[in-house]
Write an enzyme that holds these catalytic residues in place. Sequence first.
Site, short mmCIF file in Angstrom:
data_model
loop_
_atom_site.label_atom_id
_atom_site.label_comp_id
_atom_site.label_asym_id
_atom_site.label_seq_id
_atom_site.Cartn_x
_atom_site.Cartn_y
_atom_site.Cartn_z
N HIS A 1 49.89 -5.03 32.41
CA HIS A 1 50.42 -3.77 33.15
C HIS A 1 50.86 -4.13 34.24
CE1 HIS A 1 48.69 -1.33 29.95
NE2 HIS A 1 47.82 -2.57 29.89
N LEU A 2 52.18 -4.04 34.70
CA LEU A 2 52.46 -4.31 36.12
C LEU A 2 52.78 -3.37 37.07
CD1 LEU A 2 55.27 -7.22 34.96
CD2 LEU A 2 52.81 -7.45 35.36
N ARG A 3 52.56 -2.12 36.50
CA ARG A 3 52.28 -0.96 37.40
C ARG A 3 53.65 -0.51 38.22
NH1 ARG A 3 48.07 0.15 34.53
NH2 ARG A 3 46.13 -0.82 35.45
N ASN B 1 53.05 2.06 29.84
CA ASN B 1 52.53 3.15 30.63
C ASN B 1 52.64 3.07 31.93
OD1 ASN B 1 50.86 0.91 30.64
ND2 ASN B 1 48.85 2.20 30.72
N ASP C 1 50.56 1.89 24.52
CA ASP C 1 49.19 1.51 24.97
C ASP C 1 48.62 2.34 26.17
OD1 ASP C 1 47.47 -0.86 25.19
OD2 ASP C 1 47.87 -1.01 26.99
N HIS D 1 47.01 0.33 20.41
CA HIS D 1 45.55 0.57 21.15
C HIS D 1 44.82 1.26 20.48
CE1 HIS D 1 43.49 1.55 25.08
NE2 HIS D 1 43.15 2.56 24.02
N HIS E 1 43.98 -5.83 22.20
CA HIS E 1 42.54 -6.27 22.85
C HIS E 1 41.53 -5.75 21.53
CE1 HIS E 1 43.46 -2.11 23.40
NE2 HIS E 1 43.92 -2.17 24.66
N ASP F 1 45.47 -8.39 29.13
CA ASP F 1 45.54 -6.87 29.31
C ASP F 1 45.23 -6.79 30.88
OD1 ASP F 1 45.21 -4.04 29.25
OD2 ASP F 1 43.42 -4.10 28.32
N HIS G 1 43.98 -2.46 39.56
CA HIS G 1 43.42 -1.18 40.13
C HIS G 1 43.38 -1.37 41.67
CE1 HIS G 1 43.45 1.22 36.54
NE2 HIS G 1 42.92 0.20 36.00
#
Lengths: 319, 438
Positions: free
Chosen positions: B64-66, B96, B154, B181, B234, B307, B311
């Site tokens: 997740h690279l945001r 996402n 996901d 997921h 995962h 994964d 955060h």
Amino acid sequence: MSGALGKDLLGLEYLSADQIRRILDTAEPFKEISERAIKKVPVLRGKTIVNLFFEASTRTRISFEFAEKRLSADTVNVAASGSSVSKGETLVDTARNLEAMRIDMVVMRHMSSGAAKFLADRIESSVINAGDGKHEHPTQGLLDLLTIRDHRPIAGTKVCIVGDVLHSRVARSNIWGLLKLGAEVAVCGPRSLLPLGIEALGVRVFRRVEEAIAWADVLNVLRLQLERMEAGYIPSLREYYRVFGVTVERLAKAPRELLILHPGPMNRGVEIDSRVADGPHSVILHQVTNGVAVRMAVLYLLAGGNPDLAEAAKGGADR
Amino acid sequence: MKPILIRGARVVDPSVGRDEVADILLDGGVVRAVGRGLGAPDGAQVLEAAGLVAAPGLVDLHVHLREPGREDVETIATGARAAVAGGFTAVCAMPNTDPVTDNQAAVGFIVSQARLAGSARVHPISAVSLGQKGEQMAEFGELVAAGAVAVSDDGRPVATAHLMRTALEYALTFGIPVIDHCEDVTLSHGGAMHEGITSTRLGLKGIPRSAEDVIVARDIALAELTGGHVHFAHMSTAGAVRMIREAKARGLAVTAEVTPHHLTLTDVACEGYDTNAKMNPPLREAQDVAAVRAGLVDGTIDCIATDHAPHHYDAKEAEFDNAPFGVVGLETALGLAITELVEPGILSLPTLIERMATRPARIVHLPGGTLRPGAPADVVVFDPAAEWTVEPARFFSKSRNTPFAGRRLRGLVRWTLVGGRVTHTAGDRPDSPERSAP
């Protein structure tokens, strides 16, 4: 501040049997203060205590407040609504701001399990857990122990906790405290309201309340919250009463006289029959009276008080 | 670009069954040759690699690279930089983001940001459904043309069995996997950790194993119905491993991944309400760790994927219930795998490389994961014996939410090369990027 209990009271899981006995023993001399005409001793004079309640509470908050005031502490009550919390301040910021005003203790009720530890790890003041989510409510556990002990020795006594154990912090504190003091512990309720693997804590599980009543010396009847029905854990309150309600008819079949505890507030006619709640075996109001004494003992010990000097301290020796 | 000769390394290339001391010559962005005594061409840069391992660059199917949306906790550039620091030369970015990566412009944005960043390759994964809402299917054809290598909702499961069925069928046209997921949200609702004795003690709402297992069972049935390729993200439970093993034995097109944390930690890590041990799926119990390890060893689980879920410090500095799920993983994955799986003899080094490079590349049909002549010059060179300490403050990632802080690990990345260019050298340190932690 560190004494017989350390800095904080976060849960009974983290106390030794000796520490628990020490709190109960310390509570004994404090019981009498509430029976006096002038209900005040100078044990905590000059100490500042904040009652930080993120969740509604009547009994616990008032009980703590009486305990604090009867020991002459200065107290401030903070409720979540109408405070900076409702403006989006984080728990840790709220606590740090309170601490910047130089306080000695925080009594906290919070909806998240672990919130008391979270706070205790981040501030210097003593933290007393007045209920954190579904985790623990140690002073309730202690007052339940004191109440049972007033009637019979705890070691060897069979105590069954009846009802919504899954969501109950009271149940967890009771289980730890009772097991540590040598009681036999069981739980009883619909399986959907019992935590998975609860047996691993060393407790028995009864599927039917009749079996629990046949086994137990003491029933601790938990409050059944309406939300549990709405969330689908049980079909209806009516059905719950029919299958799990602690009724006079069921108790009449008990092979021995049972002591009935309830942490309150009660739902009469849901988990407990009014005739039981108000009956001769109910010690529910005795629990409430003991709550003040147990909380005095906890405050005194966390403030560094010597358990052996509690009797002398309440006489007015200025510490 | 100068040719590069990696000299005297232990070359581990599971795609051709190679494990021997040799040289690797890279030129023109591709592998030219692998063999003993290769001479350095004029002007070539030589990387002396005696005592080190050289392998195909690692491939991570799940990060997740945001970006777009939460550039305060990670960007494509910082995430790709963290990737090469961890030995990954290609990562697949989950959709996402905010807005959701569900259209060709969004996919194109990720491709172009990654190109500008110039470190690890970033391959976008598109959403299965528009807005990941579980209703209308995204336009897979256009998304694949723009660069998407797979589809996934996901962060949440593909919402309904019908949507999963149609997505699997439709994806067959493009030869891409549908990555799921697996979480029955009616079973996991409100949960914060694995449901078991630890959640009971901590008073935290549990997420049962069955939340994962029922969706794995559903997807296996749908893989059988459609012939489509399901890739299980995962995996965390013994039950899921058992079902996937059985599905593979029946010849179904299913593949699966496991994270470094599910291979190495149990729910006991949540003790003390450590929010860096809060992830989804949750850390399970010892029997599950044993099962996912056995699955990785026997090939039921095809690959390790991190994964990687950055955060903000403030978000994790909260009550357990209120903290978000997820941990960063790109910079610790190889060290953890070597320390916890290779050193104790659970997995051989060539098998580990197979599970971290060759197989993941194959699952999403990337040209990497091999050092065959003509393959992209994506290589990781690492010292399998060098010890180091996990110091989150020194991560290239913008975020530091790891449960492994302070761990001593073996296996240090010396150089990472992408397209024949050195993109990471041991000792490089983040040059004051804005951080999400104080």
